[in-house]
Design a protein around this motif. Sequence first.
Motif, short mmCIF file in Angstrom:
data_model
loop_
_atom_site.label_atom_id
_atom_site.label_comp_id
_atom_site.label_asym_id
_atom_site.label_seq_id
_atom_site.Cartn_x
_atom_site.Cartn_y
_atom_site.Cartn_z
N PRO A 308 43.40 47.85 20.51
CA PRO A 308 43.87 47.22 21.48
C PRO A 308 43.07 46.89 22.52
CG PRO A 308 45.39 49.06 21.90
CD PRO A 308 44.02 49.44 20.92
N PRO A 309 43.12 45.26 22.28
CA PRO A 309 42.64 44.57 24.10
C PRO A 309 43.85 45.25 24.85
CG PRO A 309 44.17 43.08 22.99
CD PRO A 309 44.26 43.94 21.80
N ARG A 310 42.34 45.01 25.97
CA ARG A 310 43.24 45.37 27.63
C ARG A 310 44.90 43.89 28.26
NH1 ARG A 310 42.13 44.61 33.40
NH2 ARG A 310 39.98 43.47 32.57
N SER A 311 45.87 44.44 28.41
CA SER A 311 46.75 43.04 28.11
C SER A 311 47.06 43.86 30.12
CB SER A 311 48.36 44.15 27.80
OG SER A 311 48.11 43.71 26.81
N THR A 312 46.17 42.45 30.73
CA THR A 312 46.80 42.63 32.37
C THR A 312 46.95 41.36 32.85
OG1 THR A 312 44.90 43.50 34.39
CG2 THR A 312 44.07 42.29 32.01
N GLN A 313 47.23 41.56 34.48
CA GLN A 313 47.30 40.21 34.67
C GLN A 313 46.10 39.64 35.72
OE1 GLN A 313 51.82 41.37 35.91
NE2 GLN A 313 51.25 39.78 36.16
N ASP A 314 45.41 41.04 35.93
CA ASP A 314 44.19 41.17 37.05
C ASP A 314 42.74 40.41 36.55
OD1 ASP A 314 45.59 41.16 39.75
OD2 ASP A 314 46.30 43.66 39.12
N LEU A 315 42.79 39.63 36.98
CA LEU A 315 41.00 39.42 35.49
C LEU A 315 39.58 38.87 36.86
CD1 LEU A 315 42.18 36.63 33.35
CD2 LEU A 315 42.26 38.81 33.00
N GLU A 316 38.73 39.85 36.39
CA GLU A 316 37.31 40.11 37.08
C GLU A 316 36.73 38.51 35.66
OE1 GLU A 316 33.79 42.88 39.25
OE2 GLU A 316 35.94 43.08 38.40
N THR A 379 47.19 36.67 36.99
CA THR A 379 48.28 35.81 36.15
C THR A 379 49.54 36.23 36.77
OG1 THR A 379 47.65 37.16 34.39
CG2 THR A 379 45.90 35.30 34.68
N ALA A 380 50.31 34.84 35.88
CA ALA A 380 51.72 35.42 36.15
C ALA A 380 52.24 36.06 35.39
CB ALA A 380 52.64 33.77 36.41
N LYS A 381 52.30 36.38 34.18
CA LYS A 381 52.28 37.35 33.27
C LYS A 381 51.13 37.93 32.24
CE LYS A 381 53.38 33.56 28.90
NZ LYS A 381 53.38 33.21 28.07
N ALA A 382 50.96 38.49 31.31
CA ALA A 382 50.11 39.13 31.77
C ALA A 382 48.99 39.00 29.83
CB ALA A 382 50.00 41.04 30.90
N LEU A 383 47.69 38.93 30.70
CA LEU A 383 47.37 38.45 29.10
C LEU A 383 46.03 39.50 28.38
CD1 LEU A 383 45.65 35.46 30.85
CD2 LEU A 383 47.25 34.77 29.39
#
Length: 414
Positions: A308-316, A379-383
């Motif tokens: 699965p991909p990484r589900s997160t609200q914090d992106l770099e 982000t407001a919700k996980a991507l």
Amino acid sequence: MDLLRFTTAGSVDDGKSTLIGRLLYDSKSIFEDQLEAVETSSKKRGDEEVNLALLTDGLKAEREQGITIDVAYRYFATPKRKFIIADTPGHIQYTRNMVTGASTADMAIILIDARKGVIEQTKRHTFIANLLRIQHVVVAVNKMDLVDYSEERYNEIVTEYRELASRLGNLVDITTIPISALRGDNVVDKSENMPWYEGGSLLYHLENVYVGGVENHVEARFPVQWVIRPHSNEWHDFRGFAGRVAGGVFKPGDEVLALPSGFKSIVKSVHTADGEIAEAYAPQSVTITLDDEIDISRGDMIVKPNSPPRSTQDLEAMVCWFSERPLAVRGKYIIRHTEQETKAVIQSLDYQVDVNTFHKQDDVQTLSMNDIGRIQLRTAKALHVDPYNKNRHTGSFILIDAATNETVAAGMII
């Protein structure tokens, strides 16, 4: 026949539009009325010869100034391959257009004026090609007719460029070709003016280069664009999820995972406009049906449970700033990633890249138009994301100004 997408890049007046015009003309890919129109325009402008750049420069301002401003797409084919060309601008203020045009390219042709050698824009465009992970680069040393087809001058430029490229990590395949776009030397046919050059022409290279490995066929990714419910007698119980495969392979019988819900199911069938198919892979557009009635809507993602991909609200991410309004740390934007759209805040600006030296400037407070830098996003919700170097589709995004609806940046997730 397979398809090769490539972009041209280089400084102003390096001959990008002329090169594409020459490719189209010498490969017999333009109609007689197009050529007649170009000949007429060339005479009106007072040009000594037919200005082949007019075949791609479509804007009035481009023809008046003799420069490229917007990205122009041109299509042509030979018996071996189909091509889509993105003719991108050379001016520094149109760097964002270069990023846009190169974002879907499998190869980049970087033109260098034989008189000027490697200059600032050469470094800028090479850095962008590296950033966008365009692994195949053709360095076309143009205007060889103006340096008397000098082998020594050509070798100087090639040595300087290879030293530059050695400081970057993603340029896997670099091919160098001496050409004259105006005279047609080594563009479609081999030149008799440069017997010292033993390689093939540019078109020969375009027809034969292998550019596999762009798509990720290992990790399965299917962002859902639309839920199809026909409500017809023939398809009374049909419920399919339509979208474009962004990675991996999907076929009937595969176990899949729906994100963000986490429910599992089995692929029942895979459909296209031409009917049912045995398997789907990137970048096909298909409709997938499942054995179970799972709540899946636009923006959700169907993946395989084992990767699965990484589900997160914090992106770099690395971003190229598009807007005249500078980046605002703590500023609020809308982020669009695959089929997802949500609010985002830029938490910090880590550094800006000096594209002339490739050095990181970590004392900057903002990014201006055409600047490239590294940011932290919340982000407001996980991507559901992958690093850009693993998957172009799930590793990229755009930022939008919520007030003006302007696209302010393009980003590549680290």
